[in-house]
Write a protein that holds these residues in place. Structure first.
Motif, PDB file in Angstrom:
ATOM      1  N   PHE A 113       0.829  -1.205   0.000  1.00 60.73           N
ATOM      2  CA  PHE A 113       0.000   0.000   0.000  1.00 60.73           C
ATOM      3  C   PHE A 113       0.867   1.260   0.000  1.00 60.73           C
ATOM      4  O   PHE A 113       1.986   1.271   0.553  1.00 60.73           O
ATOM      5  N   LYS A 114       0.320   2.316  -0.588  1.00 61.34           N
ATOM      6  CA  LYS A 114       1.016   3.588  -0.594  1.00 61.34           C
ATOM      7  C   LYS A 114       1.220   4.059   0.841  1.00 61.34           C
ATOM      8  O   LYS A 114       0.285   4.049   1.653  1.00 61.34           O
ATOM      9  N   GLY A 115       2.464   4.475   1.156  1.00 60.13           N
ATOM     10  CA  GLY A 115       2.765   4.901   2.516  1.00 60.13           C
ATOM     11  C   GLY A 115       3.162   3.774   3.433  1.00 60.13           C
ATOM     12  O   GLY A 115       3.482   4.003   4.605  1.00 60.13           O
ATOM     13  N   GLY A 116       3.142   2.565   2.899  1.00 58.72           N
ATOM     14  CA  GLY A 116       3.522   1.415   3.712  1.00 58.72           C
ATOM     15  C   GLY A 116       5.038   1.263   3.784  1.00 58.72           C
ATOM     16  O   GLY A 116       5.793   2.045   3.211  1.00 58.72           O
ATOM     17  N   GLY A 117       5.467   0.241   4.503  1.00 58.22           N
ATOM     18  CA  GLY A 117       6.899   0.005   4.668  1.00 58.22           C
ATOM     19  C   GLY A 117       7.541  -0.531   3.396  1.00 58.22           C
ATOM     20  O   GLY A 117       6.865  -1.043   2.500  1.00 58.22           O
ATOM     21  N   ARG A 118       8.843  -0.397   3.316  1.00 58.44           N
ATOM     22  CA  ARG A 118       9.605  -0.900   2.173  1.00 58.44           C
ATOM     23  C   ARG A 118       9.944  -2.360   2.426  1.00 58.44           C
ATOM     24  O   ARG A 118      10.487  -2.722   3.466  1.00 58.44           O
ATOM     25  N   MET A 119       9.593  -3.202   1.479  1.00 59.81           N
ATOM     26  CA  MET A 119       9.891  -4.624   1.632  1.00 59.81           C
ATOM     27  C   MET A 119      11.331  -4.904   1.201  1.00 59.81           C
ATOM     28  O   MET A 119      11.753  -4.500   0.120  1.00 59.81           O
ATOM     29  N   PHE A 120      12.078  -5.557   2.065  1.00 64.00           N
ATOM     30  CA  PHE A 120      13.483  -5.903   1.796  1.00 64.00           C
ATOM     31  C   PHE A 120      14.311  -4.666   1.430  1.00 64.00           C
ATOM     32  O   PHE A 120      15.125  -4.689   0.517  1.00 64.00           O
ATOM     33  N   GLY A 121      14.056  -3.578   2.132  1.00 64.00           N
ATOM     34  CA  GLY A 121      14.764  -2.337   1.859  1.00 64.00           C
ATOM     35  C   GLY A 121      16.206  -2.378   2.342  1.00 64.00           C
ATOM     36  O   GLY A 121      16.619  -3.284   3.073  1.00 64.00           O
ATOM     37  N   PRO A 122      17.011  -1.364   1.952  1.00 59.61           N
ATOM     38  CA  PRO A 122      18.417  -1.333   2.381  1.00 59.61           C
ATOM     39  C   PRO A 122      18.559  -1.076   3.870  1.00 59.61           C
ATOM     40  O   PRO A 122      17.767  -0.339   4.465  1.00 59.61           O
ATOM     41  N   ARG A 123      19.544  -1.690   4.461  1.00 54.93           N
ATOM     42  CA  ARG A 123      19.850  -1.484   5.872  1.00 54.93           C
ATOM     43  C   ARG A 123      21.303  -1.047   6.001  1.00 54.93           C
ATOM     44  O   ARG A 123      22.123  -1.382   5.146  1.00 54.93           O
ATOM     45  N   PRO A 124      21.645  -0.292   7.049  1.00 58.66           N
ATOM     46  CA  PRO A 124      23.048   0.112   7.237  1.00 58.66           C
ATOM     47  C   PRO A 124      23.957  -1.102   7.289  1.00 58.66           C
ATOM     48  O   PRO A 124      23.646  -2.103   7.945  1.00 58.66           O
ATOM     49  N   ARG A 125      25.075  -1.016   6.587  1.00 59.18           N
ATOM     50  CA  ARG A 125      26.009  -2.140   6.568  1.00 59.18           C
ATOM     51  C   ARG A 125      27.404  -1.649   6.198  1.00 59.18           C
ATOM     52  O   ARG A 125      27.575  -0.557   5.665  1.00 59.18           O
ATOM     53  N   ASN A 126      28.372  -2.445   6.487  1.00 60.39           N
ATOM     54  CA  ASN A 126      29.757  -2.158   6.142  1.00 60.39           C
ATOM     55  C   ASN A 126      30.126  -2.979   4.914  1.00 60.39           C
ATOM     56  O   ASN A 126      30.065  -4.203   4.936  1.00 60.39           O
ATOM     57  N   TYR A 127      30.514  -2.301   3.834  1.00 61.18           N
ATOM     58  CA  TYR A 127      30.839  -2.997   2.591  1.00 61.18           C
ATOM     59  C   TYR A 127      32.284  -3.490   2.532  1.00 61.18           C
ATOM     60  O   TYR A 127      32.679  -4.166   1.599  1.00 61.18           O
ATOM     61  N   GLY A 128      33.074  -3.117   3.534  1.00 65.35           N
ATOM     62  CA  GLY A 128      34.489  -3.488   3.511  1.00 65.35           C
ATOM     63  C   GLY A 128      34.707  -4.985   3.665  1.00 65.35           C
ATOM     64  O   GLY A 128      33.876  -5.705   4.200  1.00 65.35           O
TER      65      GLY A 128
END
Length: 209
Positions: free
Chosen positions: A83-98
């Motif tokens: 739904f519009k305004g709903g949460g992002r499914m499998f969205g990005p999360r803070p992480r370390n790419y190193g």
């Protein structure tokens, strides 16, 4: 490998620098170079991206319609990602790419790109120089004398030199670093690598371990 030592005007001084074959004359290892460049670029990423997921959205928790008889799919929450305004499914999360690489591989990568630069005559050895005061114009004159004014250039100092470093900060195509800051990416990214005489011994010592 012997290379003529030039002055800041690009004229030969009559002296030669001996580039160690163990550092400047090896067979390049492309995969080691790839891994080292990949690690350098990965470490530049902040990894602070974040999108709110369903549990983090503010909204009603009531069931928005009855379970059966609507002719449409069942739905239990307005915060659902469909739904519009709903949460992002499998969205990005803070992480370390190193990621980690061992020291021997990183040394091999640096020696590989230095050897490639030496083979392509893209390394210039210049006698040590200094400026009385930070002045971009002075460094531009040096780069012109070395034929590197219109190219991406990397100047490697033996020791930190504040006046030379500050003179380079307004130049988009030139960078001044010390031996400790030398990386595979920076060498590869430069069309001309300018090594001061005072830096040669340190480079060979660090990479010959």
């Amino acid at each position: 490998m012997k290379v003529a030592v030039v002055d800041i005007k690009g004229k030969e001084t009559g002296r030669e620098a001996n580039l160690s074959d163990a550092v400047f004359g090896i067979e390049p290892n492309d995969h080691a170079v790839y891994l080292d460049v990949k690690q350098y670029l990965a470490n530049q990423r902040q990894g602070t991206h974040k999108a709110k997921e369903r549990a983090e959205i503010t909204g009603s928790t009531r069931k928005i319609k009855k379970q059966k008889g609507t002719g449409t799919a069942r739905a239990g929450s307005i915060k659902s990602g469909i739904f519009k305004g709903g949460g992002r499914m499998f969205g990005p999360r803070p992480r370390n790419y190193g990621f980690k690489l061992n020291k021997n591989l990183k040394r091999l990568a640096r020696k590989s790109v230095l050897s490639q630069k030496a083979k392509n005559n893209e390394i210039v050895v210049v006698e040590d120089f200094n400026f009385d005061a930070p002045k971009t114009k002075n460094l531009i004159e040096v780069l012109k004398g070395l034929g590197a004014d219109n190219k991406k250039s990397l100047i490697v100092l033996g020791d930190s030199n504040k006046n030379v470093y500050l003179s380079s900060r307004n130049l988009k195509t030139s960078e001044v670093i010390t031996i400790s800051e030398l990386s595979t990416y920076k060498i590869l990214n430069a069309k001309k690598v300018v090594l001061l005489e005072g830096a040669l011994e340190g480079i060979e010592t660090n990479l010959s371990k």
